[in-house]
Design an enzyme around this catalytic site. Structure first.
Site: not given
Length: 300
Positions: A255-257
């Site tokens: 989920s890391d931007v």
């Protein structure tokens, strides 16, 4: 790993596919970092060991990391601790041949790995620091995260001055565990983040959370589940800590931007990739998801 002390100097051999220059570039990027300094291609770092503050300077000679102790002659035990710390900081024990073989056959990773060959995951060996930093960074921009970290370190971390510069260690478990939520709110921490960080310090002091307890879990999934059972540690935080503090190559903060932005750039998309697309891509990086992520971050 071999080490030898001579006139307050330590030599640590490095793998052939290790690039000190690439790791140094990574360390130089966050100008707001408060727990080390990069000066003239040397890294200055302060650690607390056996109730003593030990300052060391990391330099590079081909094939070796050279560590100098400008203020003290370290004991044999301290030398071993510094060696272990540096090995974990630069992930020196990891054999990356399989990763490079995988990357060279992957159209996304191939150009990135060729550009930054020799870069290793620059970790956070201090377990509590790694968890705290991941929690601090939740749902805020990186600049403000570094501001909060700086305030925490300046207020509650021990320090030492050398040649006009001040060096800090991350606040101790004992100090953080004794704080109140209001203490951290004065530094502009949210009440929730303050609760999480203080609570985790208390759990570690109570022996209910540690690196060893995580590593005792047999599978990656069990390690991940153990961490996410702790209040304040969600899936992204667990993956970040497994990747940066426990050298788990399969950790994948999906989920890391930053990961999403890097893949958007590499794939020339007009949108961020979907979770389904991310999972499909990650199948090609099986066993090395953490390194794929770190190199993608570097590509930004």
């Amino acid at each position: 790993m071999n080490e030898k002390v001579q006139l307050s100097q330590l030599s640590i051999p490095t793998p052939q596919d290790f690039s000190f220059a690439e790791c140094l570039k990574h360390l130089m990027k966050p100008e707001q970092e408060w727990l080390y300094r990069v000066i003239d291609n040397s890294i200055y770092k302060l650690l607390k060991m056996d109730d003593e503050l030990i300052l060391f300077i990391i330099e590079w000679q081909p094939g070796n990391i050279i560590v100098k102790f400008p203020l003290t002659q370290p004991s044999t035990i301290q030398v071993k601790k510094v060696t272990t710390f540096i090995s974990e900081w630069f992930d020196l024990e990891k054999d990356l041949r399989d990763f490079y073989e995988l990357a060279n056959n992957d159209p996304i990773l191939r150009p990135i790995v060729q550009s930054y060959y020799g870069l290793r995951i620059v970790g956070i060996p201090h377990f509590f620091e790694a968890i705290s930093w991941a929690i601090i960074g939740q749902q805020i921009n990186l600049t403000f995260a570094y501001t909060l970290k700086k305030r925490l370190v300046e207020k509650y971390g021990e320090s030492l001055e050398y040649e006009g510069n001040k060096y800090y260690v991350f606040p101790s478990l004992e100090i953080v565990a004794s704080l109140t939520v209001e203490d951290l709110k004065l530094l502009q921490f949210s009440a929730r983040k303050a609760e999480y960080i203080i609570g985790i310090a208390q759990l570690i002091l109570q022996g209910k959370l540690s690196k060893d307890l995580v590593l005792k879990q047999k599978t990656f999934e069990q390690k991940h589940l153990f961490l996410t059972s702790i209040r304040g540690i969600g899936p992204w935080t667990a993956d970040y800590v497994l990747m940066k503090s426990l050298q788990e190559p399969t950790a994948f903060p999906i989920s890391d931007v930053g990961l999403h932005n890097a893949l958007k750039k590499q794939l020339n998309l007009d949108r961020k990739p979907t979770m389904a697309e991310l999972k499909e891509l990650a199948m090609n990086w099986e066993g090395w998801q953490a390194y794929a992520t770190f190199y993608l971050w570097r590509s930004l």
